[in-house]
Structure formats: structure tokens, C-alpha cells
Design a protein around this motif. Structure first.
Motif, PDB file in Angstrom:
ATOM      1  N   GLN A   1      -6.136  -3.881   8.496  1.00 21.51           N
ATOM      2  CA  GLN A   1      -7.445  -4.489   8.232  1.00 21.51           C
ATOM      3  C   GLN A   1      -7.395  -5.480   7.069  1.00 21.51           C
ATOM      4  OE1 GLN A   1     -10.754  -1.536   8.290  1.00 21.51           O
ATOM      5  NE2 GLN A   1      -9.177  -0.069   8.913  1.00 21.51           N
ATOM      6  N   TYR A   2      -6.334  -5.398   6.274  1.00 21.08           N
ATOM      7  CA  TYR A   2      -6.192  -6.286   5.116  1.00 21.08           C
ATOM      8  C   TYR A   2      -4.932  -7.147   5.222  1.00 21.08           C
ATOM      9  CZ  TYR A   2      -9.952  -3.402   3.396  1.00 21.08           C
ATOM     10  OH  TYR A   2     -11.157  -2.758   3.270  1.00 21.08           O
ATOM     11  N   ASP A   3      -4.441  -7.304   6.464  1.00 27.10           N
ATOM     12  CA  ASP A   3      -3.280  -8.166   6.751  1.00 27.10           C
ATOM     13  C   ASP A   3      -2.040  -7.762   5.967  1.00 27.10           C
ATOM     14  OD1 ASP A   3      -4.879  -9.764   8.479  1.00 27.10           O
ATOM     15  OD2 ASP A   3      -5.672 -10.836   6.739  1.00 27.10           O
ATOM     16  N   ILE A   4      -1.852  -6.459   5.796  1.00 28.81           N
ATOM     17  CA  ILE A   4      -0.656  -5.958   5.117  1.00 28.81           C
ATOM     18  C   ILE A   4       0.355  -5.532   6.169  1.00 28.81           C
ATOM     19  CG2 ILE A   4       0.266  -4.260   3.484  1.00 28.81           C
ATOM     20  CD1 ILE A   4      -2.602  -3.973   2.384  1.00 28.81           C
ATOM     21  N   GLU A   5       1.553  -6.125   6.135  1.00 27.71           N
ATOM     22  CA  GLU A   5       2.594  -5.823   7.115  1.00 27.71           C
ATOM     23  C   GLU A   5       3.124  -4.397   6.918  1.00 27.71           C
ATOM     24  OE1 GLU A   5       3.479  -7.839   9.511  1.00 27.71           O
ATOM     25  OE2 GLU A   5       2.285  -9.573   8.871  1.00 27.71           O
ATOM     26  N   SER A   6       3.668  -3.838   7.991  1.00 27.98           N
ATOM     27  CA  SER A   6       4.152  -2.449   7.946  1.00 27.98           C
ATOM     28  C   SER A   6       5.281  -2.259   6.936  1.00 27.98           C
ATOM     29  CB  SER A   6       4.604  -1.990   9.334  1.00 27.98           C
ATOM     30  OG  SER A   6       5.637  -2.824   9.818  1.00 27.98           O
ATOM     31  N   ASP A   7       6.091  -3.315   6.702  1.00 31.76           N
ATOM     32  CA  ASP A   7       7.187  -3.156   5.732  1.00 31.76           C
ATOM     33  C   ASP A   7       6.682  -3.179   4.284  1.00 31.76           C
ATOM     34  OD1 ASP A   7       6.532  -5.837   5.856  1.00 31.76           O
ATOM     35  OD2 ASP A   7       8.589  -6.554   5.661  1.00 31.76           O
ATOM     36  N   HIS A   8       5.373  -3.394   4.107  1.00 28.24           N
ATOM     37  CA  HIS A   8       4.765  -3.303   2.778  1.00 28.24           C
ATOM     38  C   HIS A   8       3.944  -2.018   2.645  1.00 28.24           C
ATOM     39  CE1 HIS A   8       5.750  -7.259   1.011  1.00 28.24           C
ATOM     40  NE2 HIS A   8       5.824  -7.629   2.267  1.00 28.24           N
ATOM     41  N   CYS A   9       4.121  -1.100   3.621  1.00 26.70           N
ATOM     42  CA  CYS A   9       3.448   0.201   3.584  1.00 26.70           C
ATOM     43  C   CYS A   9       4.466   1.282   3.205  1.00 26.70           C
ATOM     44  CB  CYS A   9       2.835   0.534   4.945  1.00 26.70           C
ATOM     45  SG  CYS A   9       1.492  -0.555   5.453  1.00 26.70           S
ATOM     46  N   PHE A  10       4.111   2.095   2.242  1.00 23.94           N
ATOM     47  CA  PHE A  10       5.002   3.158   1.787  1.00 23.94           C
ATOM     48  C   PHE A  10       4.281   4.491   1.951  1.00 23.94           C
ATOM     49  CE2 PHE A  10       6.124  -0.714  -0.373  1.00 23.94           C
ATOM     50  CZ  PHE A  10       7.515  -0.737  -0.293  1.00 23.94           C
TER      51      PHE A  10
ATOM     52  N   VAL B   1       0.844  -1.191   0.000  1.00 23.82           N
ATOM     53  CA  VAL B   1       0.000   0.000   0.000  1.00 23.82           C
ATOM     54  C   VAL B   1       0.881   1.244   0.000  1.00 23.82           C
ATOM     55  CG1 VAL B   1      -0.229   0.014   2.515  1.00 23.82           C
ATOM     56  CG2 VAL B   1      -1.953   1.157   1.133  1.00 23.82           C
ATOM     57  N   VAL B   2       0.441   2.273  -0.742  1.00 21.85           N
ATOM     58  CA  VAL B   2       1.198   3.523  -0.809  1.00 21.85           C
ATOM     59  C   VAL B   2       0.269   4.686  -0.504  1.00 21.85           C
ATOM     60  CG1 VAL B   2       0.843   3.730  -3.320  1.00 21.85           C
ATOM     61  CG2 VAL B   2       2.701   4.999  -2.232  1.00 21.85           C
ATOM     62  N   ASN B   3       0.798   5.662   0.239  1.00 19.80           N
ATOM     63  CA  ASN B   3       0.055   6.875   0.579  1.00 19.80           C
ATOM     64  C   ASN B   3       0.979   8.073   0.412  1.00 19.80           C
ATOM     65  OD1 ASN B   3      -2.487   8.025   2.222  1.00 19.80           O
ATOM     66  ND2 ASN B   3      -0.637   9.021   2.983  1.00 19.80           N
ATOM     67  N   ALA B   4       0.568   9.016  -0.413  1.00 21.32           N
ATOM     68  CA  ALA B   4       1.329  10.258  -0.598  1.00 21.32           C
ATOM     69  C   ALA B   4       0.709  11.345   0.267  1.00 21.32           C
ATOM     70  CB  ALA B   4       1.314  10.673  -2.060  1.00 21.32           C
ATOM     71  N   TYR B   5       1.547  12.192   0.836  1.00 22.57           N
ATOM     72  CA  TYR B   5       1.006  13.285   1.651  1.00 22.57           C
ATOM     73  C   TYR B   5       1.735  14.585   1.310  1.00 22.57           C
ATOM     74  CZ  TYR B   5       5.139  12.802   4.675  1.00 22.57           C
ATOM     75  OH  TYR B   5       6.421  12.751   5.154  1.00 22.57           O
ATOM     76  N   PRO B   6       1.062  15.731   1.492  1.00 23.47           N
ATOM     77  CA  PRO B   6       1.650  17.017   1.083  1.00 23.47           C
ATOM     78  C   PRO B   6       2.770  17.471   2.010  1.00 23.47           C
ATOM     79  CG  PRO B   6      -0.458  17.370   2.158  1.00 23.47           C
ATOM     80  CD  PRO B   6      -0.300  15.877   2.018  1.00 23.47           C
ATOM     81  N   GLY B   7       3.695  18.225   1.464  1.00 20.58           N
ATOM     82  CA  GLY B   7       4.784  18.780   2.259  1.00 20.58           C
ATOM     83  C   GLY B   7       4.325  20.003   3.045  1.00 20.58           C
ATOM     84  N   THR B   8       5.215  20.533   3.863  1.00 21.49           N
ATOM     85  CA  THR B   8       4.911  21.716   4.676  1.00 21.49           C
ATOM     86  C   THR B   8       4.710  22.941   3.781  1.00 21.49           C
ATOM     87  OG1 THR B   8       6.326  20.833   6.413  1.00 21.49           O
ATOM     88  CG2 THR B   8       5.725  23.163   6.559  1.00 21.49           C
ATOM     89  N   PRO B   9       3.591  23.638   3.935  1.00 22.68           N
ATOM     90  CA  PRO B   9       3.376  24.852   3.126  1.00 22.68           C
ATOM     91  C   PRO B   9       4.470  25.889   3.400  1.00 22.68           C
ATOM     92  CG  PRO B   9       1.360  24.184   4.257  1.00 22.68           C
ATOM     93  CD  PRO B   9       2.470  23.369   4.838  1.00 22.68           C
ATOM     94  N   VAL B  10       5.144  26.326   2.363  1.00 23.57           N
ATOM     95  CA  VAL B  10       6.261  27.266   2.504  1.00 23.57           C
ATOM     96  C   VAL B  10       5.799  28.597   3.095  1.00 23.57           C
ATOM     97  CG1 VAL B  10       8.035  28.562   1.259  1.00 23.57           C
ATOM     98  CG2 VAL B  10       7.521  26.212   0.596  1.00 23.57           C
ATOM     99  N   ASN B  11       4.605  29.044   2.700  1.00 29.81           N
ATOM    100  CA  ASN B  11       4.155  30.369   3.142  1.00 29.81           C
ATOM    101  C   ASN B  11       3.947  30.434   4.652  1.00 29.81           C
ATOM    102  OD1 ASN B  11       1.923  28.611   2.662  1.00 29.81           O
ATOM    103  ND2 ASN B  11       0.528  30.348   2.831  1.00 29.81           N
ATOM    104  N   ILE B  12       3.587  29.296   5.267  1.00 33.30           N
ATOM    105  CA  ILE B  12       3.403  29.291   6.723  1.00 33.30           C
ATOM    106  C   ILE B  12       4.732  29.569   7.416  1.00 33.30           C
ATOM    107  CG2 ILE B  12       2.833  27.864   8.737  1.00 33.30           C
ATOM    108  CD1 ILE B  12       0.720  26.490   7.116  1.00 33.30           C
TER     109      ILE B  12
END
Length: 309
Positions: A233-242, A192-203
Motif C-alpha cells: 500500500q506504500y509502494d515498498i518492495e518485498s526485498d525492503h520487508c524484514f 519495513v520491519v515486523n517482529a513475531y513471537p516464536g513457537t510456545p515451548v509449553n505447547i
């Protein structure tokens, strides 16, 4: 989907090797599904031959359709398989519409379609039909390339784990359910992969006492926790999480290449009209950057703009 019972395999008349049909056979052998080999054809010159009567034009059109059916049936026979495959050839000037209409009328579970690979760029070139299907196909759409799905291969499910929107949460579960079903079906490894936004520069600029490093670490921790909670919940180990910082269209191809994924499973939200032309769709940007098969899913309850029911 969760189970595959009816597959619509889209035939490409410009290709000798039919990768969509081959992939459909792979799926059918493991799932027991029925296959329909489908081709939409149209030649404007047949419609414009005014010297011929309507009956003569119909006869010419029928001759072309029957010729294509014979060709498709010869492709099916080459498989030497005990799987029964139907053949359907329709005369339609908009292939994506004929595909969606057939899916709606005959209740298919999945559409399998080949994509075009540009040999010099080593990337996929999507046709207008592909883009229309990504936006408007009401069932799972599998866009395939010319390679095998080996046992023990990698399947990558792309989620938006931290979203609090109900539609996104439901789509996350749809993505993971379908990815797990396919991983079990082909004896693959689920990631499983999850992308998340970086820190807003203007803040950081506007608030001098703002600790960008601490903020970034807390955001990352939040996304890791949300992703792992979902994966468990889907039996995915943490080392298969990105869980990576960045835009989905950058992160997904990076992770897919890193694990050498055979298939990426992701959600799409059908957009039409001006918003589609101006904004586009994150899923489309991602798909354009991937060098492997893609299973594109719609949110539950999605209704195609071509569905007149």
C-alpha cells in the motif's frame, strides 16, 4: 503529521553543539517549516534566596532568561540561513511539562530533541525528560543523534502487521505514512520491519503430536503475507520487508544495524502510573537498544495526561 509546518527544537544547555537544532534546520529547509528554538531552565537557588524581595528575584530570573536567549540567538545566527527561527526560553522546574504545554498551546507538529551518547558504551543514554516525552508528548517526537541524514539513506518503519486490533492497524498506517513522508522529504529508502513471537515451548511439550516446525513455518508465512500486504500500500518492495522471529526489542536493533538505518519510525503507547513503572513499554525497550535517530509516534486520538482541555 504528514506535513511539517511547526518544529519545536529543544535546546540542551549542557552541549555546545545543538544536534536537535541542526536536524530541525535540515527538516525546515526541505519542508518549509517554521522553527522555535526552545529552552526550559530552572535554578532552585533563585527561588530560595529569601533575603531578596519577589521583585529582585524576578529581576534575577529575567536576567538569566535574557542571557540564555542571547546565547540561543547566537547559535541560530551561526546557521547563516534564511529560515526564520523564533527563540523561547521559559522558567520551569519540569522540562518535559514545559515542552508538552508549549506543544499544546502553540500547536507544534513535531518535537526534535537531542539524545546523550555515552562514548565508552557507544550507546544512547536517555534522560528522565526523554522518557517522559516518549510517554506523554502528544505529537511526533524525533530523538536525534550526531550524524547526517544522507540522500539515499535508510528509513525503517516498525509495524505490528498481523494485529487484528483496530488501534494497532491504525497505528501501522500512521507509522508508514510518516515514514514515507520523511523518506520522500530527505530522498531516503523506505523499509519495513515486523517482529513475531516464536513457537510456545509449553505447547510442544504438552502436546506430543504437535509439529513445532510446521507451526513455526505457518506463523512466519502469515506474518510475511500480512507485512507485504501492508507494505504494498506504500509502494515498498518485498526485498525492503524484514519479518523476523523474536521480541521487538531484539529484532528492531538487529535489522536497523543490518541496513545501517538513519532513522527508525515506530509507535508508542503512552503509559502512566503503576503500569508504566512495572510493565514499562515495549517501545522504550526498543528505543534504548537503537543506535540511530528515532521518530516516536502516538496512536491517532491520543491525549496527553498533561492536556487539560
Amino acid at each position: 503529521m504528514n506535513t511539517i509546518k511547526k518544529i519545536l527544537a529543544v535546546i540542551d544547555p549542557s552541549k555546545e553543539k545543538q544536534i536537535a537544532l541542526n536536524r530541525s534546520f535540515e527538516l525546515a529547509k526541505k519542508s518549509g517549516a517554521q522553527i522555535t528554538a526552545f529552552l526550559s531552565i530552572y535554578d532552585f537557588s533563585y527561588e530560595m534566596t529569601t533575603m531578596l524581595s519577589r521583585e529582585e528575584r524576578d529581576a534575577m530570573r529575567d536576567a538569566v532568561i535574557n542571557d540564555r536567549k542571547e546565547w540561543i540567538n547566537s547559535l541560530i545566527a551561526e546557521q547563516a540561513s534564511d529560515i526564520h527561527v523564533d527563540c523561547q526560553v521559559v522558567w520551569h522546574n519540569r522540562p518535559f511539562e514545559s515542552i508538552v504545554e508549549t506543544v499544546l498551546e502553540q500547536q507544534y507538529d513535531i518535537v526534535v530533541k537531542g539524545t546523550h551518547q555515552h562514548d565508552t558504551l557507544k550507546s544512547v543514554i536517555f534522560t528522565p525528560t526523554d522518557w517522559h516525552l516518549i510517554r506523554k508528548c502528544p505529537v511526533s517526537l524525533l530523538l536525534v543523534k550526531e550524524h547526517d541524514w544522507p540522500a539515499g539513506g535508510q528509513i525503517l518503519a516498525a509495524v505490528n502487521a498481523s494485529s487484528e486490533e483496530e488501534t494497532h492497524q491504525a497505528l501501522n498506517h500512521t507509522i508508514l505514512q510518516e515514514a514515507k513522508y520523511l523518506a520522500d522529504l530527505i530522498d531516503g529508502n523506505l523499509n519495513v520491519v515486523n517482529a513475531y513471537p516464536g513457537t510456545p515451548v509449553n505447547i510442544a511439550i504438552e502436546i506430543p503430536e504437535f509439529d513445532a516446525g510446521q507451526y513455526s513455518e505457518s506463523v512466519k508465512a502469515h506474518h510475511i503475507a500480512a507485512t507485504q500486504k501492508l507494505a504494498e500500500q506504500y509502494d515498498i518492495e518485498s526485498d525492503h520487508c524484514f519479518v523476523n522471529e523474536g521480541l521487538p526489542e531484539d529484532v528492531l536493533p538487529q535489522v536497523a544495524n543490518k541496513i545501517d538505518a538513519e532513522l527508525v519510525v515506530m509507535g508508542t503507547v503512552g503509559r502512566t502510573g503503576i503500569s508504566a513503572a512495572l510493565i514499562g513499554n515495549t517501545a522504550e525497550h526498543v528505543i534504548d537498544s537503537l543506535n540511530c535517530d528515532v521518530l516516536a509516534l502516538k496512536p491517532e486520538g491520543y491525549k496527553s495526561p498533561l492536556d487539560k482541555s
